[in-house]
Design an enzyme around this catalytic site. Sequence first.
Site, PDB file in Angstrom:
ATOM      1  N   SER A   1       0.778  -1.028   0.006  1.00  0.00           N
ATOM      2  CA  SER A   1       0.143  -0.104  -0.132  1.00  0.00           C
ATOM      3  C   SER A   1       0.856   1.207  -0.053  1.00  0.00           C
ATOM      4  CB  SER A   1      -0.917  -0.049   1.166  1.00  0.00           C
ATOM      5  OG  SER A   1      -1.574   1.252   1.415  1.00  0.00           O
TER       6      SER A   1
ATOM      7  N   TYR B   1      -1.358  -0.683  10.490  1.00  0.00           N
ATOM      8  CA  TYR B   1      -1.589  -1.011   8.991  1.00  0.00           C
ATOM      9  C   TYR B   1      -0.378  -0.583   8.260  1.00  0.00           C
ATOM     10  CZ  TYR B   1      -3.787  -1.515   4.606  1.00  0.00           C
ATOM     11  OH  TYR B   1      -3.997  -1.447   3.192  1.00  0.00           O
TER      12      TYR B   1
HETATM   13  N1  LIG Z   1      -8.681  -0.677  -0.936  1.00  0.00           N
HETATM   14  C1  LIG Z   1      -7.855   0.042  -0.946  1.00  0.00           C
HETATM   15  O1  LIG Z   1      -7.791   1.388  -0.646  1.00  0.00           O
HETATM   16  C2  LIG Z   1      -6.331  -0.488  -0.763  1.00  0.00           C
HETATM   17  C3  LIG Z   1      -6.156  -1.771  -0.331  1.00  0.00           C
HETATM   18  N2  LIG Z   1      -4.966  -2.217  -0.304  1.00  0.00           N
HETATM   19  C4  LIG Z   1      -4.515  -3.679  -0.025  1.00  0.00           C
HETATM   20  O2  LIG Z   1      -5.399  -4.674  -1.131  1.00  0.00           O
HETATM   21  C5  LIG Z   1      -5.424  -5.866  -0.488  1.00  0.00           C
HETATM   22  C6  LIG Z   1      -6.978  -6.080  -0.687  1.00  0.00           C
HETATM   23  O3  LIG Z   1      -7.774  -5.638  -0.147  1.00  0.00           O
HETATM   24  P1  LIG Z   1      -9.238  -4.814  -0.696  1.00  0.00           P
HETATM   25  O4  LIG Z   1      -9.554  -5.708  -1.876  1.00  0.00           O
HETATM   26  O5  LIG Z   1      -9.172  -3.276  -0.692  1.00  0.00           O
HETATM   27  O6  LIG Z   1     -10.239  -5.202   0.307  1.00  0.00           O
HETATM   28  P2  LIG Z   1     -11.421  -6.214   0.717  1.00  0.00           P
HETATM   29  O7  LIG Z   1     -11.957  -6.122   1.990  1.00  0.00           O
HETATM   30  O8  LIG Z   1     -12.246  -5.884  -0.612  1.00  0.00           O
HETATM   31  O9  LIG Z   1     -10.712  -7.521   0.277  1.00  0.00           O
HETATM   32  C7  LIG Z   1      -9.996  -8.247   1.434  1.00  0.00           C
HETATM   33  C8  LIG Z   1      -9.776  -9.754   0.964  1.00  0.00           C
HETATM   34  O10 LIG Z   1      -9.268 -10.300   2.290  1.00  0.00           O
HETATM   35  C9  LIG Z   1      -9.991 -11.477   2.712  1.00  0.00           C
HETATM   36  N3  LIG Z   1      -9.674 -11.600   3.949  1.00  0.00           N
HETATM   37  C10 LIG Z   1      -9.946 -10.894   4.949  1.00  0.00           C
HETATM   38  N4  LIG Z   1      -9.482 -11.536   6.136  1.00  0.00           N
HETATM   39  C11 LIG Z   1      -9.080 -12.820   5.774  1.00  0.00           C
HETATM   40  C12 LIG Z   1      -8.644 -14.078   6.536  1.00  0.00           C
HETATM   41  N5  LIG Z   1      -8.651 -13.849   7.792  1.00  0.00           N
HETATM   42  N6  LIG Z   1      -8.457 -15.064   5.899  1.00  0.00           N
HETATM   43  C13 LIG Z   1      -8.628 -15.186   4.584  1.00  0.00           C
HETATM   44  N7  LIG Z   1      -8.941 -14.136   3.527  1.00  0.00           N
HETATM   45  C14 LIG Z   1      -9.449 -12.961   4.383  1.00  0.00           C
HETATM   46  C15 LIG Z   1     -11.277 -10.888   2.192  1.00  0.00           C
HETATM   47  O11 LIG Z   1     -12.251 -12.215   2.137  1.00  0.00           O
HETATM   48  P3  LIG Z   1     -13.091 -13.055   3.302  1.00  0.00           P
HETATM   49  O12 LIG Z   1     -13.505 -11.784   4.021  1.00  0.00           O
HETATM   50  O13 LIG Z   1     -14.184 -13.619   2.417  1.00  0.00           O
HETATM   51  O14 LIG Z   1     -12.262 -13.978   4.040  1.00  0.00           O
HETATM   52  C16 LIG Z   1     -11.224 -10.332   0.921  1.00  0.00           C
HETATM   53  O15 LIG Z   1     -11.422 -11.141  -0.186  1.00  0.00           O
HETATM   54  C17 LIG Z   1      -5.135  -5.940   1.062  1.00  0.00           C
HETATM   55  O16 LIG Z   1      -4.080  -6.564   1.187  1.00  0.00           O
HETATM   56  C18 LIG Z   1      -5.230  -4.337   1.533  1.00  0.00           C
HETATM   57  O17 LIG Z   1      -4.395  -4.059   2.495  1.00  0.00           O
HETATM   58  C19 LIG Z   1      -3.789  -1.524  -0.336  1.00  0.00           C
HETATM   59  C20 LIG Z   1      -4.013  -0.110  -0.446  1.00  0.00           C
HETATM   60  C21 LIG Z   1      -5.298   0.375  -0.718  1.00  0.00           C
HETATM   61  N1  LIG Z   2      -6.225  -0.124   2.375  1.00  0.00           N
HETATM   62  C1  LIG Z   2      -6.304   1.245   2.660  1.00  0.00           C
HETATM   63  C2  LIG Z   2      -6.541   1.399   3.888  1.00  0.00           C
HETATM   64  O1  LIG Z   2      -7.537   1.067   4.445  1.00  0.00           O
HETATM   65  C3  LIG Z   2      -4.774   1.635   1.949  1.00  0.00           C
HETATM   66  O2  LIG Z   2      -3.612   1.046   2.150  1.00  0.00           O
HETATM   67  O3  LIG Z   2      -4.989   2.946   1.647  1.00  0.00           O
END
Ligand SMILES: NC(=O)C1=CN([C@@H]2O[C@H](COP(=O)(O)OP(=O)(O)OC[C@H]3O[C@@H](n4cnc5c(N)ncnc54)[C@H](OP(=O)(O)O)[C@@H]3O)[C@@H](O)[C@H]2O)C=CC1
Ligand SMILES: N[C@@H](C=O)C(=O)O
Length: 260
Positions: free
Chosen positions: A141, A154
């Site tokens: 991120s 985070y």
């Molecule tokens: N959206 C944003 O602004 C940003 C996101 N990111 C990163 O991108 C990645 C994806 O996030 P994003 O798509 O945004 O978020 P979402 O919440 O949409 O997706 C998160 C995913 O992780 C899975 N997950 C969460 N907890 C668990 C667990 N304990 N075991 C297995 N799977 C798990 C969820 O599935 P389920 O609940 O079904 O288990 C879901 O599929 C993350 O690493 C996040 O930090 C980075 C920068 C910015």
């Molecule tokens: N996933 C976002 C924070 O919640 C980020 O990385 O910006």
Amino acid sequence: MPTEPSLAVVTGASSGIGAVYADRLAARGHDLILVARRADRLQALAARIAETHGRKADIHVADLADPASLAQTAATLAANPRIEVLVNNAGLAKLAPFGTAPLADSLSQIALNITSLTQLTQALLPGFLARNRGLIINIASVLGLEVLPGSAVYSGTKGFVLNFSRGLQKELAGSGVKVQAVLPAATATEIWDNSGVPLASLDTGMVMTVENMVDAALAGLDQGEAVTIPPLADLGLWQRAEAARLALFEATRTGRPAPR
Ligand SMILES: NC(=O)C1=CN([C@@H]2O[C@H](COP(=O)(O)OP(=O)(O)OC[C@H]3O[C@@H](n4cnc5c(N)ncnc54)[C@H](OP(=O)(O)O)[C@@H]3O)[C@@H](O)[C@H]2O)C=CC1
Ligand SMILES: N[C@@H](C=O)C(=O)O
């Protein structure tokens, strides 16, 4: 002899960024293993992938923050020699001041964002190296580069993902195993509403669609970028920041206290 399509594993494929990675990798000809906790979401995505791209998607339901479930997942994946791509995407954000946040929120972010990513990489890397072929995409991120009030843990986890990726890139240089770190900025997914900072509270002009984010990250991959920041237009900014970081490191190798 026809060969089987390669397999790509996407963690956190049940929503957001992971679901779009799964779609795009299927479009590129990969079969998939979709990992997350919500089986219904994974099943629906697997059906869409079969219908849209004609690719086979298996689902693997696991709680990657749970040590036993993670170990079982790691062992299952390690035993599958068809896997050529690992997208370490599953992640969790809890954005709140550290001093008052529940310890469980801090530990669960570390377990998912750091421990599971590390353990799954360790599980698959020996096979990738033995076959001299593989791709690891680690989702970090921009909050791994900067810390805001409420993001201490985070940001710490995402800083780990970036430095872990850098380390692997050095260790694997010259091999057929590639590692890309992706540093998204704010992207419209469920993570925000689950984080304590509602998506609706963000300036919409700063938020990317998931599709744009993943497509830009894959464009960076195709151009051989080791680190991709999907919204960053001026690559020179990153190059200058990297040069300054390396110069700073070199300037510490004196063995003497600074005169001040
Ligand atoms: N959206 C944003 O602004 C940003 C996101 N990111 C990163 O991108 C990645 C994806 O996030 P994003 O798509 O945004 O978020 P979402 O919440 O949409 O997706 C998160 C995913 O992780 C899975 N997950 C969460 N907890 C668990 C667990 N304990 N075991 C297995 N799977 C798990 C969820 O599935 P389920 O609940 O079904 O288990 C879901 O599929 C993350 O690493 C996040 O930090 C980075 C920068 C910015
Ligand atoms: N996933 C976002 C924070 O919640 C980020 O990385 O910006």
